[in-house]
Motif scaffolding. Structure first.
Motif, PDB file in Angstrom:
ATOM      1  N   HIS A 296       0.836  -1.417   0.187  1.00 22.69           N
ATOM      2  CA  HIS A 296       0.112  -0.086  -0.091  1.00 22.69           C
ATOM      3  C   HIS A 296       0.693   0.758  -0.113  1.00 22.69           C
ATOM      4  CE1 HIS A 296       0.877  -0.882   4.371  1.00 22.69           C
ATOM      5  NE2 HIS A 296      -0.109  -1.730   4.325  1.00 22.69           N
TER       6      HIS A 296
ATOM      7  N   ASN B  11      -5.699  -3.082  -1.900  1.00 26.73           N
ATOM      8  CA  ASN B  11      -6.019  -3.192  -0.386  1.00 26.73           C
ATOM      9  C   ASN B  11      -7.162  -2.805   0.305  1.00 26.73           C
ATOM     10  OD1 ASN B  11      -5.997  -2.216   2.044  1.00 26.73           O
ATOM     11  ND2 ASN B  11      -3.918  -2.582   2.354  1.00 26.73           N
TER      12      ASN B  11
ATOM     13  N   SER C  42       4.447   6.150   4.546  1.00 30.77           N
ATOM     14  CA  SER C  42       4.277   5.064   3.345  1.00 30.77           C
ATOM     15  C   SER C  42       5.262   5.759   2.330  1.00 30.77           C
ATOM     16  CB  SER C  42       2.822   5.030   2.396  1.00 30.77           C
ATOM     17  OG  SER C  42       2.360   6.357   2.221  1.00 30.77           O
TER      18      SER C  42
ATOM     19  N   LYS D 161      -0.787   4.634   1.887  1.00 33.00           N
ATOM     20  CA  LYS D 161      -1.823   4.420   2.259  1.00 33.00           C
ATOM     21  C   LYS D 161      -2.167   6.326   3.209  1.00 33.00           C
ATOM     22  CE  LYS D 161      -2.073   2.671   7.061  1.00 33.00           C
ATOM     23  NZ  LYS D 161      -1.291   1.519   8.109  1.00 33.00           N
TER      24      LYS D 161
ATOM     25  N   PHE E 169      -9.196   0.042   1.908  1.00 36.32           N
ATOM     26  CA  PHE E 169      -9.458   1.677   1.645  1.00 36.32           C
ATOM     27  C   PHE E 169     -10.161   2.042   1.400  1.00 36.32           C
ATOM     28  CE2 PHE E 169      -4.660   1.342   0.388  1.00 36.32           C
ATOM     29  CZ  PHE E 169      -4.287   1.243   1.369  1.00 36.32           C
TER      30      PHE E 169
END
Length: 136
Positions: free
Chosen positions: A24, A48, A32, A27, A51
């Protein structure tokens, strides 16, 4: 190691013949990888299911396409009700070596959808409860 440079972690992983996947990447919280064009990754997680908004996944798809990297999906399940919301179909024989090679060769198909808001809300409430109990 916490707060290590991603390149150092990738170097250690390469020494152990690991598959390197950018999880991810967009993110955004608490931190991230973001743009991984300067990192030696084998694939990018582009779906993912945790989310709520699709923008993080959409940005990851764009980056994987731009960089020509294989795409992976994952439910990122934190409890049973979320298992299988997203997954990756990999065209490979059932061995670690064959699966790693198939991923590196882009023989993957991502399937799934985002986790419903109600489940995500429930999970968030459990997280708040856990943190509050840790303060007592």
């Amino acid at each position: 190691p916490i707060n290590s440079d991603p390149n150092d972690i990738i170097k250690m992983a390469r020494e152990h013949e690991c598959l390197i996947v950018a999880p991810h990447p967009f993110k955004g919280y608490p931190k991230s990888l973001g743009d991984v064009s300067d990192l030696d990754v084998d694939a990018i997680e582009v779906l993912n299911s945790r989310f709520i908004l699709g923008k993080f996944n959409e940005r990851a798809v764009k980056m994987a396409e731009t960089l020509g990297l294989p795409m992976l999906g994952n439910s990122d399940a934190h409890f049973v009700g979320m298992v299988g919301r997203a997954y990756t179909e990999i065209d490979a024989e059932p061995s670690v070596e064959a699966i790693f090679k198939a991923i590196r060769d882009g023989k993957t198909v991502v399937h799934g959808t985002r986790t419903p808001l109600g489940i995500k809300f429930y999970q968030s409430c459990l997280g708040v409860k856990r943190r509050m109990l840790n303060l007592i």
